[in-house]
Design a protein around this motif. Structure first.
Motif, PDB file in Angstrom:
ATOM      1  N   SER A   1      -4.705  -5.266   2.164  1.00 39.92           N
ATOM      2  CA  SER A   1      -5.311  -5.019   3.471  1.00 39.92           C
ATOM      3  C   SER A   1      -6.640  -4.278   3.383  1.00 39.92           C
ATOM      4  CB  SER A   1      -4.347  -4.197   4.340  1.00 39.92           C
ATOM      5  OG  SER A   1      -4.251  -2.858   3.850  1.00 39.92           O
ATOM      6  N   MET A   2      -7.031  -3.889   2.181  1.00 41.04           N
ATOM      7  CA  MET A   2      -8.249  -3.086   2.029  1.00 41.04           C
ATOM      8  C   MET A   2      -9.502  -3.874   2.412  1.00 41.04           C
ATOM      9  SD  MET A   2      -7.874  -0.818  -1.435  1.00 41.04           S
ATOM     10  CE  MET A   2      -9.565  -0.228  -1.201  1.00 41.04           C
ATOM     11  N   ARG A   3     -10.415  -3.168   3.011  1.00 40.34           N
ATOM     12  CA  ARG A   3     -11.741  -3.706   3.285  1.00 40.34           C
ATOM     13  C   ARG A   3     -12.772  -2.774   2.678  1.00 40.34           C
ATOM     14  NH1 ARG A   3     -12.519  -4.401   9.506  1.00 40.34           N
ATOM     15  NH2 ARG A   3     -14.610  -4.876   8.704  1.00 40.34           N
ATOM     16  N   ASP A   4     -13.827  -3.340   2.145  1.00 39.47           N
ATOM     17  CA  ASP A   4     -14.903  -2.523   1.577  1.00 39.47           C
ATOM     18  C   ASP A   4     -16.098  -2.580   2.523  1.00 39.47           C
ATOM     19  OD1 ASP A   4     -16.670  -1.119   0.098  1.00 39.47           O
ATOM     20  OD2 ASP A   4     -16.567  -2.392  -1.691  1.00 39.47           O
ATOM     21  N   ASP A   5     -16.221  -1.565   3.366  1.00 38.59           N
ATOM     22  CA  ASP A   5     -17.308  -1.514   4.344  1.00 38.59           C
ATOM     23  C   ASP A   5     -18.479  -0.663   3.874  1.00 38.59           C
ATOM     24  OD1 ASP A   5     -15.906  -3.114   6.153  1.00 38.59           O
ATOM     25  OD2 ASP A   5     -14.809  -1.387   6.947  1.00 38.59           O
ATOM     26  N   ARG A   6     -18.446  -0.293   2.600  1.00 35.61           N
ATOM     27  CA  ARG A   6     -19.551   0.519   2.098  1.00 35.61           C
ATOM     28  C   ARG A   6     -20.833  -0.302   2.081  1.00 35.61           C
ATOM     29  NH1 ARG A   6     -17.233   2.039  -3.602  1.00 35.61           N
ATOM     30  NH2 ARG A   6     -16.823  -0.205  -3.444  1.00 35.61           N
TER      31      ARG A   6
ATOM     32  N   VAL B   1      12.628  -2.698  -4.235  1.00 39.84           N
ATOM     33  CA  VAL B   1      11.488  -3.609  -4.412  1.00 39.84           C
ATOM     34  C   VAL B   1      10.501  -3.487  -3.256  1.00 39.84           C
ATOM     35  CG1 VAL B   1      12.773  -5.251  -5.811  1.00 39.84           C
ATOM     36  CG2 VAL B   1      12.752  -5.514  -3.320  1.00 39.84           C
ATOM     37  N   GLU B   2      10.964  -2.922  -2.137  1.00 39.71           N
ATOM     38  CA  GLU B   2      10.058  -2.727  -1.001  1.00 39.71           C
ATOM     39  C   GLU B   2       8.903  -1.796  -1.342  1.00 39.71           C
ATOM     40  OE1 GLU B   2      13.688  -4.472   0.408  1.00 39.71           O
ATOM     41  OE2 GLU B   2      13.356  -2.649  -0.792  1.00 39.71           O
ATOM     42  N   VAL B   3       9.115  -0.927  -2.333  1.00 39.00           N
ATOM     43  CA  VAL B   3       8.029  -0.038  -2.769  1.00 39.00           C
ATOM     44  C   VAL B   3       6.870  -0.869  -3.310  1.00 39.00           C
ATOM     45  CG1 VAL B   3       7.375   1.704  -4.470  1.00 39.00           C
ATOM     46  CG2 VAL B   3       9.551   1.915  -3.257  1.00 39.00           C
ATOM     47  N   LEU B   4       7.177  -1.824  -4.185  1.00 36.71           N
ATOM     48  CA  LEU B   4       6.132  -2.678  -4.744  1.00 36.71           C
ATOM     49  C   LEU B   4       5.546  -3.575  -3.655  1.00 36.71           C
ATOM     50  CD1 LEU B   4       4.574  -3.677  -7.200  1.00 36.71           C
ATOM     51  CD2 LEU B   4       6.444  -5.263  -7.676  1.00 36.71           C
ATOM     52  N   ARG B   5       6.415  -4.101  -2.804  1.00 32.64           N
ATOM     53  CA  ARG B   5       5.937  -4.962  -1.713  1.00 32.64           C
ATOM     54  C   ARG B   5       4.942  -4.227  -0.828  1.00 32.64           C
ATOM     55  NH1 ARG B   5       9.909  -5.500   3.031  1.00 32.64           N
ATOM     56  NH2 ARG B   5       8.953  -3.435   3.303  1.00 32.64           N
ATOM     57  N   ASP B   6       5.298  -3.004  -0.428  1.00 30.42           N
ATOM     58  CA  ASP B   6       4.427  -2.248   0.470  1.00 30.42           C
ATOM     59  C   ASP B   6       3.119  -1.857  -0.208  1.00 30.42           C
ATOM     60  OD1 ASP B   6       6.442  -2.496   2.304  1.00 30.42           O
ATOM     61  OD2 ASP B   6       7.138  -0.418   2.164  1.00 30.42           O
ATOM     62  N   GLY B   7       3.216  -1.519  -1.489  1.00 27.98           N
ATOM     63  CA  GLY B   7       1.997  -1.176  -2.220  1.00 27.98           C
ATOM     64  C   GLY B   7       1.040  -2.347  -2.313  1.00 27.98           C
ATOM     65  N   LEU B   8       1.575  -3.518  -2.618  1.00 26.90           N
ATOM     66  CA  LEU B   8       0.732  -4.717  -2.684  1.00 26.90           C
ATOM     67  C   LEU B   8       0.148  -5.035  -1.310  1.00 26.90           C
ATOM     68  CD1 LEU B   8       2.896  -7.027  -4.987  1.00 26.90           C
ATOM     69  CD2 LEU B   8       0.700  -5.974  -5.552  1.00 26.90           C
TER      70      LEU B   8
END
Length: 218
Positions: free
Chosen positions: A204-209, A192-199
């Motif tokens: 954490s994404m930022r859109d600096d465009r 389940v850590e795979v899903l946890r890490d993906g989420l």
């Protein structure tokens, strides 16, 4: 007398658990249609009378298994919704899904966890079984409502932007969980850590465009 009654109830509960787990393995292995009550009796090693004392037949067994899983998942999310603020989505999903898998880790088919395969079988069965479809709709609605309250908690705590409908986030989180379970059924187990890490990474994404000219206001 009280002790005898308590032990007797424990025995009854254990026998019911034995039947449900054995049936779940049978259904995961061969599907609902190809599984007979004789297959279930053979899997659990009990007489017909012992099994029919608890369940009237295959349809009731299916409903009980689905209801139990949905109930445990719904309860976990409802508990999270009562926290202020709720745990972040990555931790919450990993905790609930990890608990769900752990509770059924003893159920194995061909050396692989039976639970993800059982989920796929349930989805397929709902296309022809309206009673099961109703159970699934009710469970899905409850989990979706619980997630909606969790999202409202995030928004009230300033953890999530307020301009997105809570139900939209709820549907997305449920889709992520169901998709992860489907992947396990099709392609093999994954922690389940795979899903946890993906989420966590997506969160954490930022859109600096720089905004495009057409999207600028004024």
């Amino acid at each position: 007398m009280w002790t005898m009654a308590r032990v007797s109830q424990e025995h009854l509960d254990a026998r019911r658990r034995q039947i449900l787990d054995g049936a779940a393995v049978c259904f995961a292995r061969n599907g609902f249609h190809a599984t007979s009550m004789q297959d279930v009796l053979k899997e659990v090693g009990l007489s017909a009378g012992a099994v029919y004392r608890y369940f009237s037949g295959k349809e009731e067994l299916i409903g009980a298994i689905v209801g139990e899983v949905l109930g445990s998942v719904r309860g976990a999310f409802e508990e999270a919704a009562r926290q202020s603020p709720p745990p972040p989505p990555d931790e919450l999903v990993a905790s609930v899904l990890g608990t769900t898998f752990a509770a059924r880790e003893s159920l194995v088919v061909d050396g692989r966890p039976a639970f993800p395969r059982l989920v796929i079988q349930v989805w397929t069965e709902t296309l022809r079984n309206e009673e099961l479809a109703a159970v699934l709709r009710e469970g899905y609605g409850s989990v979706r409502a619980a997630w909606g309250r969790i999202v409202e908690g995030y928004q009230e705590a300033g953890m999530m932007r307020p301009d997105v409908a809570p139900d939209h986030v709820a549907r997305t989180m449920i889709a992520a969980v169901l998709g992860f379970i489907a992947q396990q059924s099709l392609f093999g187990p994954a922690p389940v850590e795979v899903l946890r890490d993906g989420l966590r990474a997506l969160m954490s994404m930022r859109d600096d465009r720089a905004p495009s000219e057409g999207s600028q206001l004024g």
